[in-house]
Write an enzyme that holds these catalytic residues in place. Structure first.
Site, mmCIF file in Angstrom:
data_model
loop_
_atom_site.group_PDB
_atom_site.id
_atom_site.type_symbol
_atom_site.label_atom_id
_atom_site.label_comp_id
_atom_site.label_asym_id
_atom_site.label_seq_id
_atom_site.Cartn_x
_atom_site.Cartn_y
_atom_site.Cartn_z
ATOM 1 N N ASN A 134 42.981 40.948 39.108
ATOM 2 C CA ASN A 134 43.957 40.704 40.180
ATOM 3 C C ASN A 134 44.174 39.242 40.548
ATOM 4 O O ASN A 134 44.907 38.939 41.476
ATOM 5 C CB ASN A 134 43.566 41.507 41.418
ATOM 6 N N THR A 135 43.502 38.338 39.855
ATOM 7 C CA THR A 135 43.773 36.911 40.042
ATOM 8 C C THR A 135 44.339 36.420 38.714
ATOM 9 O O THR A 135 43.632 36.468 37.699
ATOM 10 C CB THR A 135 42.474 36.140 40.412
ATOM 11 N N LYS A 171 29.557 39.096 35.439
ATOM 12 C CA LYS A 171 30.178 40.436 35.480
ATOM 13 C C LYS A 171 31.369 40.455 34.523
ATOM 14 O O LYS A 171 32.245 39.589 34.601
ATOM 15 C CB LYS A 171 30.627 40.759 36.909
ATOM 16 N N ASN A 202 33.687 45.657 35.468
ATOM 17 C CA ASN A 202 34.692 45.611 36.530
ATOM 18 C C ASN A 202 35.728 46.721 36.284
ATOM 19 O O ASN A 202 35.505 47.587 35.446
ATOM 20 C CB ASN A 202 35.349 44.223 36.524
#
Ligand SMILES: Cc1cc2nc3c(=O)[nH]c(=O)nc-3n(C[C@H](O)[C@H](O)[C@H](O)COP(=O)(O)O)c2cc1C
Length: 376
Positions: A208-209, A239, A268
């Site tokens: 989302n970035t 991660k 993730n």
């Protein structure tokens, strides 16, 4: 809209109080239909209101929920010099601002991971940005690292650290920071949180970035860990995303461990939208739909790295059996996030109790004997 949220809030608070006064278990199935009528992010705010109370009142345990915390010798491990009374932790993203640390402990989690925290406060993506896929028991989120920023979050952690259950601090770069300056966001964060938290997590795997996942490359990892290790002695984990070829995930994580990473968290959320029937076209999927994809990547990484570094498995874990599968595949710890949305707050206590049974059934006297049992 505000009236709608408030009326639902009071309805749910009323049910909880009634059940509490009747000294009955709070049955999540009773509350869930009301919670699920709300936008997921508003339902999360209600949960936050309840879970913040122990932090605000500074009480160590909520007496009603005390029984949810399982601390059995068979599950207790010493990792990074800290006691993990049970292996089930809360995944990053639920307590982004470190406002619920005590409340999360009362739910029975053996450890928690706050964040992702960025150097500057950030509003995140426009709402709505969190969606439920009820049939698939899955969540889709495009939050975009909404958080209060390192300064405020550091102050909160400082108030209660060291804490009786371990705290991980998950860190990420601000959206406005150009990719070539990303390292300085991570080093700033490590300086800000120096001496706080039991482990750090480098998050370069959120979808989302924009451009964040591009940092999952050897050159960045080498430079990052080179700098990071000069700043802090606190263990630093990486991660990873589940949307990599297995060979790439193995190569990247092996490289990270050589470069200084003290552990790997896999995984993730995924951008494989084929996993649900009616996907939105933004964000990452988590929950049951992610289970097999996340397991496959974890298993591939564990094949290479089990015994060489600490492994944490996360993604679609929703039962003691699934947690046990990850443990036997090599996970010393596991994390859960989406599962609690669908199964409620009793889930963690129940999973820990069942995990103890599963270990005993297989003749193990301590969890460490089961970790990686399928690798041997
Ligand atoms: C609403 C939401 C927000 C999340 N935010 C973050 C985050 O800020 N940082 C991070 O590393 N992972 C974040 N995640 C990913 C989770 O930590 C976890 O890796 C993923 O959801 C898979 O676990 P699960 O299937 O048990 O939910 C988020 C997940 C959800 C559902």
């Amino acid at each position: 809209m505000i009236f709608y949220i408030l009326s639902n809030f009071y309805l749910i608070a009323g049910i909880i109080t009634k059940k509490y006064l009747e000294k009955k278990m709070i049955d999540y199935e009773t509350i869930k239909p009301y919670l699920f009528k709300l936008q997921p992010e508003n339902a999360h705010h209600i949960a936050e209101c309840v879970l913040r109370l122990p932090n605000i009142c500074q009480i160590p345990f909520n007496p009603y929920l005390k029984s949810h915390f399982i601390a059995d010798d068979i599950l207790t491990q010493e990792i990074f010099g800290k006691k993990f009374y049970n292996p089930i932790g809360l995944g990053a993203g639920f307590d982004k601002n470190a406002t619920m640390i005590r409340g999360i402990q009362t739910l029975g989690f053996g450890f928690t991971e706050i964040g992702t925290v960025t150097p500057l406060p950030q509003a995140g993506n426009p709402k709505p940005r969190m969606f439920r896929h009820v049939e698939e028991k899955s969540i889709q989120n495009a939050m975009g690292f909404n958080n209060d920023g390192a300064y405020k979050v550091q102050k909160r952690v400082k108030q209660l650290y060291p804490f009786s259950t371990p705290i991980g601090i998950n860190i990420g770069k601000n959206k406005i920071t150009p990719e070539k300056e990303a390292i300085s966001d991570y080093t700033k964060l490590l300086h800000t949180f120096k001496g706080l938290g039991d482990y750090f997590v480098i998050n370069i795997s959120s979808p989302n970035t924009p451009g964040l996942r591009d940092l999952q490359n050897e050159e960045f990892i080498k430079r990052l860990f080179g700098e990071a290790k000069k700043i802090t002695d606190t263990p630093i984990l990486l991660k990873i995303a589940p949307d990599m070829q297995e060979e790439d995930a193995i190569a990247l994580t092996s490289f990270a461990v050589e470069a200084g990473a003290d552990g790997i968290i896999a995984t993730n959320t995924t951008v494989d939208y084929s996993l649900v029937k009616q996907p939105k076209d933004i964000g990452g999927l988590s929950g049951a739909c992610l289970k097999e994809k996340s397991f496959k990547i974890f298993d591939a990484v564990a094949k290479e790295l089990f015994g060489k570094t600490l492994l944490i498995s996360v993604g679609g874990i929703d039962s003691a059996k699934e947690a046990y599968r990850r443990i036997k595949a090599g996970a010393s710890l596991i994390q859960i996030l989406s599962g609690i949305v669908f199964y409620g707050p009793d889930m963690i206590r129940d999973m820990n109790l069942e995990l103890i049974e599963l270990l005993k059934e297989d003749g193990y006297s301590h969890i460490s004997e089961a970790i990686g049992a399928d690798r041997k």
